[in-house]
Design a protein around this motif. Structure first.
Motif, PDB file in Angstrom:
ATOM      1  N   ASP A 214      41.699  44.334  26.847  1.00  0.00           N
ATOM      2  CA  ASP A 214      40.518  43.733  27.469  1.00  0.00           C
ATOM      3  C   ASP A 214      40.756  42.396  28.170  1.00  0.00           C
ATOM      4  O   ASP A 214      40.213  42.167  29.257  1.00  0.00           O
ATOM      5  N   PRO A 215      41.547  41.463  27.615  1.00  0.00           N
ATOM      6  CA  PRO A 215      41.696  40.159  28.291  1.00  0.00           C
ATOM      7  C   PRO A 215      42.597  40.192  29.521  1.00  0.00           C
ATOM      8  O   PRO A 215      42.601  39.228  30.300  1.00  0.00           O
ATOM      9  N   LYS A 216      43.351  41.258  29.727  1.00  0.00           N
ATOM     10  CA  LYS A 216      44.342  41.275  30.798  1.00  0.00           C
ATOM     11  C   LYS A 216      43.672  41.362  32.169  1.00  0.00           C
ATOM     12  O   LYS A 216      42.656  42.030  32.337  1.00  0.00           O
ATOM     13  N   PRO A 217      44.277  40.711  33.174  1.00  0.00           N
ATOM     14  CA  PRO A 217      43.726  40.819  34.537  1.00  0.00           C
ATOM     15  C   PRO A 217      43.889  42.237  35.060  1.00  0.00           C
ATOM     16  O   PRO A 217      44.811  42.959  34.673  1.00  0.00           O
ATOM     17  N   GLU A 238      37.154  41.030  36.995  1.00  0.00           N
ATOM     18  CA  GLU A 238      38.439  40.330  36.989  1.00  0.00           C
ATOM     19  C   GLU A 238      39.373  40.820  35.878  1.00  0.00           C
ATOM     20  O   GLU A 238      40.591  40.756  36.023  1.00  0.00           O
ATOM     21  N   THR A 239      38.822  41.285  34.769  1.00  0.00           N
ATOM     22  CA  THR A 239      39.628  41.699  33.622  1.00  0.00           C
ATOM     23  C   THR A 239      39.437  43.181  33.335  1.00  0.00           C
ATOM     24  O   THR A 239      38.462  43.804  33.778  1.00  0.00           O
TER      25      THR A 239
END
Length: 422
Positions: A214-217, A238-239
């Motif tokens: 989830d946090p990855k671009p 964005e993510t």
């Protein structure tokens, strides 16, 4: 679980096998889109292979056995781009796709090497055969990437130890550093590999996937290129977590969007495919702009020679032929035809030249790319029914098989048509 193996800086690592003195030094392997295949001189170590199969495995390549100047310098200009670089070079700002001139300006101490694809393919094929004895279902994705399915073979809890052991065995046996990712789904496993680089392992269990993804671009996910990224960012996505929350939007984009949504979500259920039936083969080349149609026809004849040599390697009879052209300002022309005929190099040449005359509608424009291909394979040669045509086609086929034997032994350039050298 599914695993993904990615050989680290593969071409650079292969060059270090050939020259251990390159270890720990900043090196880059360069390439040129159209260096020598259309030369009127022969002996440039161009070869074709179908030994390694995969979505991004080329069939025709140049195997350089020459100096930097012979390969990259043309009319006192440095040509070519970086196709891979060592991690030492990447630390100096060297990136794939950078021109060789830019790379040398960025890092004057960079060692730039011409490609030796024959050796790279040999190492890839040897590794593939070795992996097939250790991974029950193996899929070659590219010349330096593989997927493997461990379900029913290795218990999930034992996967981290298994992939670390596999990584160390590959480095010991082949001298090649490799990174390995593991996850419940195929594309999450590939994403995990990126977190393991260089020369490491990353195993994701089902409970860990969301926190990792989830946090990855969005650019980090395989398959999201510039176009898709720009499209997503227009919607403030964005993510990957934000992408997963936009199911309604992705479903509006039909098949590409739906496929991407499920891949990122990890519920795509895409399997590892051990082998693919080859539906078609082709060769394409980007060239400097050429106006002269006689020169274009000469180059098409050369491409036909290489494509026909590929067909000998699969021992099949294609019924469908394809020709594609790209012009200097982006215009394109393409056409395919399907009809029974007895395949040979001369027959292929006739059909491709006929296609060219039919589709070359922008005759005042220069051509910058040519591509030919064939498909719809059968196991036996066919004919259109004419007795006289059949006799000629069979004679041409026998000649083609005899020349193929010589080319297989001594190289594709060993026997060429006179028109290729004019």
């Amino acid at each position: 679980m599914i695993i993904h193996l990615d050989l680290d800086a593969f071409f650079a690592s292969c060059e270090r096998l050939l020259n251990p003195g390159l270890k720990n030094r900043p090196i880059a392997v360069g390439g040129r889109g159209d260096p020598f295949i259309f030369d009127q001189k022969s002996g440039h170590n161009i070869d074709v292979t179908l030994e390694n199969s995969g979505a991004f495995v080329p069939t025709l390549f140049y195997n350089a056995e020459s100096s930097f100047r012979d390969y990259f310098v043309e009319n006192d200009r440095i040509r070519g781009i970086v196709i891979t670089s060592s991690y030492e070079a990447r630390a100096c700002g060297i990136k794939t796709g950078m021109t060789i001139r830019e790379a040398l300006q960025q890092s004057p101490g960079l060692i730039v090497l011409p490609p030796r694809h024959l050796f790279y393919h040999d190492r890839s094929h040897a590794l593939k055969k070795w992996l097939m004895k250790r991974v029950p279902v193996l899929e070659q994705y590219s010349v330096d990437e593989f997927f493997g399915d461990l379900k029913g073979w290795i218990a999930d809890r034992d996967v981290p130890a298994f992939i670390d052991s596999l990584r160390r065995e590959i480095e010991t046996t082949f001298g090649l550093p490799v990174s390995i990712g593991a996850a419940p789904s195929k594309w999450i496993a590939k994403l995990a590999t990126s977190a393991a680089k260089p020369n490491g392992c990353k195993a994701l269990f089902a409970k860990d996937v969301d926190a990792f993804v989830d946090p990855k671009p969005i650019e980090a996910f395989p398959g999201i290129g510039r176009g898709f990224s720009k499209r997503l960012k227009a919607y403030k996505i964005e993510t990957l977590g934000e992408l997963k929350a936009a199911k309604h939007l992705l479903y509006r984009w039909k098949k590409p969007g739906i496929q991407l949504y499920h891949r990122v979500n990890g519920d795509d259920n895409e399997s590892v495919v051990a082998g693919h039936d080859r539906r078609s083969i082709g060769i394409s080349r980007t060239i400097d702009p050429v106006f002269d149609r006689r020169e274009i026809r000469r180059r098409l004849i050369i491409l036909c020679r290489h494509l026909s040599h590929l067909v000998t390697k699969i021992d099949a009879q294609p019924k469908r032929l394809f020709l594609g052209i790209k012009y200097q300002f982006g215009q394109k022309a393409k056409r395919s035809v399907t009809e029974p005929f007895t395949f040979s190099e001369l027959a292929l040449r006739r059909h491709i030249l006929e296609l060219f005359e039919a589709i070359d509608t922008y005759r005042s424009l220069a051509i910058v790319r040519l591509g030919i291909g064939c498909g719809a394979f059968e196991t036996r040669p066919t004919t259109r029914g004419s007795l006289f045509g059949h006799e000629r086609e069979m004679k041409e086929r026998r000649l083609w098989h005899q020349t193929a034997k010589i080319r297989q032994k001594y190289g594709i350039d060993t026997i060429r048509s006179a028109v290729e050298m004019l």
